[in-house]
Write an enzyme that holds these catalytic residues in place. Structure first.
Site, PDB file in Angstrom:
ATOM      1  N   LYS A   1       0.815  -1.219   0.000  1.00 18.88           N
ATOM      2  CA  LYS A   1       0.000   0.000   0.000  1.00 18.88           C
ATOM      3  C   LYS A   1       0.847   1.267   0.000  1.00 18.88           C
ATOM      4  CE  LYS A   1      -4.221  -1.807   0.221  1.00 18.88           C
ATOM      5  NZ  LYS A   1      -5.145  -1.680  -0.935  1.00 18.88           N
TER       6      LYS A   1
ATOM      7  N   SER B   1       1.640  -9.669  -0.637  1.00 16.34           N
ATOM      8  CA  SER B   1       1.356  -8.228  -0.627  1.00 16.34           C
ATOM      9  C   SER B   1       1.558  -7.561   0.730  1.00 16.34           C
ATOM     10  CB  SER B   1      -0.062  -7.984  -1.121  1.00 16.34           C
ATOM     11  OG  SER B   1      -0.986  -8.744  -0.369  1.00 16.34           O
TER      12      SER B   1
ATOM     13  N   GLU C   1      -9.775   5.873   3.070  1.00 19.90           N
ATOM     14  CA  GLU C   1     -10.555   4.796   3.666  1.00 19.90           C
ATOM     15  C   GLU C   1      -9.589   3.655   3.941  1.00 19.90           C
ATOM     16  OE1 GLU C   1     -10.078   5.112   0.477  1.00 19.90           O
ATOM     17  OE2 GLU C   1      -9.311   3.089   0.130  1.00 19.90           O
TER      18      GLU C   1
END
Lengths: 258, 383
Positions: free
Chosen positions: B83, B368, B105
């Site tokens: 991210k 991830s 969010e």
């Protein structure tokens, strides 16, 4: 005709109510009581699970109506009775996803067949040419929103694909009652009027008779939603609450029906 | 930029946001054409995130399954997931646009932590919307965000998960659009977000492709990644799309019955949060409640490009249940000494199905994120 219904009214107030709250039969009664109280037209909102353009009051209304068992098919059974029981236009407000579920053309045609005269879609695609053409062919007004952030060029595009009336959004934000409204609204409305003969109605944040009077000094109509739904949801007799709230907003001493 | 992927994508948003999306697109186009911007982004990825992330040969896991498994180690990035790539890219864009206030969010909290980190780095105001149910199950990330100076706003409406947090972030953006940049964390939402997020996550695929060729002398047979909104998957897929490489997204199948987050497998096209894509919805067009043990996969929609890749058949989308993801979480700990995020554990969990029919093949799994945040959840389920 929605445009005529607004223009022919001295004080055109368009109440918004969420369909199916507290129930479908009650919605029918509320519609008739709003007509009796002097509404110029009535906007009924279809509950949606994810109403991203709505503030807390209409989110709650949507949520409760769905919990009470609202469905689009259930609505279709009542719409015809509702539109024939009043002599003013009924307008449907819906997020786009429920309209698309069985094909937007088919759903809008079924609304038209039941006497609905206009539709407002808060999350219309930015390029709405196709849906505008579809509404024109079906014979239902596509009421478009113009926001305080809308550029002149975009405003021209939106107004050219709009019928019924232009919905001027008074503030940046979601639906809901606000203490005061920005003074730029008057300029915004005048700007829109310079581009079109369609009536211009103001919505978002309006909750008092004073605000209604102020807005009607330059606009053709006002839309009142959250304030009305708050009263309807907070009253054991929602039909009377709806009637009284609209009477208060239209104000005393002025003949509301020509 | 084109706002559609086949019939999916678009901009289904309140009129107030249209100019903001146009402004964002203009700024993004200018930034991507600007070597200075690309250089700035690359230098932050290298010196702050710690890129390139390694490609690890998971030898014992390979032996276990009878296939060659390579792990793209996004879990080793600063903040512990992919991210941060997107958060830094978009923060640099927000700075160029002169927006002092950032909103985001978050589901699992990984995007929230990455955004709060990037805001701390540049001294910007940060507000993160998070479902109250996710706040409960990802508490450590909530505390991290607060330590980083972000305000975490609990969202109690709807199912109190990622979809409701996203709706609330959009409501904030409509209200404060003049001052605020909405830093969307996945490859979802209105155009230009899906394209923007893919561009910032493409570094994963770019590195992985070079690394696998360097280490094995050839392209892999398949690239496997979990898909919630789909940003880590689209990031690694993007560089292999024109190669003869199978692309496999893995969706969260929850309880394996009706309670899941597998939009591509079970959804039908619809509109949520500003874009058209596969959507879990009922026969009346109401969005369905979802469930996944991985908060980051607990979402009823999916990025529009994934809908397109599924429709054209260029990528396929498998299913992994909660229990299988938990088993994969344990397996990777024991065999490789790596705790994957429960999201990434879905991609690991898919290997069993894959290996069943493809013995001896070579695959890259996008790992991830790391699983420290999930240890509490895994312990609740029993080791």
């Amino acid at each position: 005709m929605i445009a005529d219904a607004i223009k022919n009214k001295t004080k055109a107030v368009i109440p918004y109510i969420t369909a199916g709250l507290p129930g479908m039969d009650a919605t029918g009664e509320i519609i008739r009581s709003l007509r009796a109280a002097g509404a110029a037209a009535i906007e009924i909102g279809l509950p949606f699970s994810d109403p991203m353009a709505d503030g807390p009051v209409l989110q709650k209304a949507s949520h409760l109506a769905l919990k009470n068992g609202f469905t689009l098919e259930g609505l279709m059974e009542h719409l015809g009775d509702w539109t024939t029981s009043i002599d003013i236009p009924l307008i449907v407000m819906s997020y786009i996803n429920p309209l698309m579920r069985r094909g937007i053309g088919e759903t809008l045609s079924r609304f038209r067949d039941r006497g609905v005269q206009g539709v407002i879609i808060p999350d219309l695609p930015s390029d709405a040419r196709e849906i505008h053409a579809l509404c024109r062919d079906i014979g239902i007004d596509l009421i478009r929103l113009v926001a305080p952030t809308t550029t002149l060029q975009r405003q021209e595009e939106v107004i050219s694909q709009c019928s019924g009336f232009v919905y001027a959004v008074s503030v940046k934000g979601v639906t809901g009652v606000r203490q005061c409204l920005p003074g730029e609204v008057a300029r915004q409305v005048q700007g829109i009027k310079a581009m079109t003969d369609l009536p211009v109605c103001i919505g978002f944040g309006i909750s008092t008779a004073e605000q209604v009077n102020d807005m009607l000094a330059f606009a053709d109509g006002v839309i009142v939603g959250s304030h009305l739904m708050e009263r309807i949801m907070g009253d054991p007799n929602p039909v009377i609450a709806a009637h009284d709230t609209l009477r208060e907003l239209i104000g005393p001493g002025i003949e509301s029906i020509r | 930029m084109n706002g559609y992927f086949g019939e999916y994508g678009g901009q289904y948003v309140p009129e107030t946001l249209i100019p903001a999306l146009r402004g964002l697109e203009d700024a993004a186009v200018r930034a991507f054409d600007d070597d200075g911007f690309q250089g700035e982004f690359s230098s932050y990825l290298q010196d702050y995130v710690g890129r390139p992330s390694p490609l690890t040969h998971a030898k014992r896991l390979s032996a276990h399954h009878g296939i060659e498994v390579w792990l793209k180690r996004e879990d080793l990035n600063h903040t512990g997931s992919h991210k941060i790539n997107n958060a830094l890219g978009q923060i640099l864009l927000a700075r160029r646009m002169g927006k002092p206030r950032i909103i985001a969010e978050t589901g699992a909290g990984q995007h929230g932590v990455a955004t709060a980190t990037a805001c701390a780095l540049f001294g910007m105001e940060c507000v993160v919307y998070m479902g109250s149910e996710d706040i409960r199950r990802q508490h450590m990330n909530v505390e991290r965000m607060r330590l980083l100076g972000a305000e975490v706003v609990p969202v109690t409406t709807g199912t109190a998960t990622l979809k409701d947090a996203t709706s609330e972030a959009i409501r904030d953006w409509v209200t404060n659009v003049d001052t605020t940049y909405y830093l969307l964390g996945s490859a979802v939402g209105p155009h230009p977000y899906p394209t923007l997020v893919r561009r910032f996550q493409a570094v994963i695929g770019e590195e992985a492709r070079g690394q696998i060729i360097e280490k094995t002398g050839k392209l892999p047979d398949a690239v496997i990644a979990c898909v919630g909104g789909g940003s880590n998957a689209i990031g690694i897929f993007s560089r292999f799309i024109d190669d003869p490489v199978e692309l496999i997204g893995v969706e969260a199948y929850g309880d394996g019955n009706t309670s899941h987050g597998a939009s591509i497998n079970f959804g039908i096209p619809g509109v949520l949060h500003g874009a058209c894509s596969h959507l879990l919805q009922d026969e009346n067009g109401q969005v369905l409640d979802t469930h996944s043990i991985a908060a980051g996969l607990d979402y009823p929609g999916v990025g529009p490009e994934h809908s397109h890749l599924a429709t054209t058949g260029r990528a396929r989308y498998g299913l992994v249940r909660d229990a299988q993801a938990l088993e994969a979480f344990r397996l990777l700990n024991r065999l490789e000494g790596i705790a994957p995020a429960l999201e990434s554990a879905h991609a690991i969990g898919y290997l069993e199905q894959y290996a069943h029919r493809h013995q001896g093949r070579t695959v890259i799994v996008n790992l991830s994120g790391r699983g420290d945040k999930d240890i509490h959840t895994v312990l609740e389920e029993g080791l």
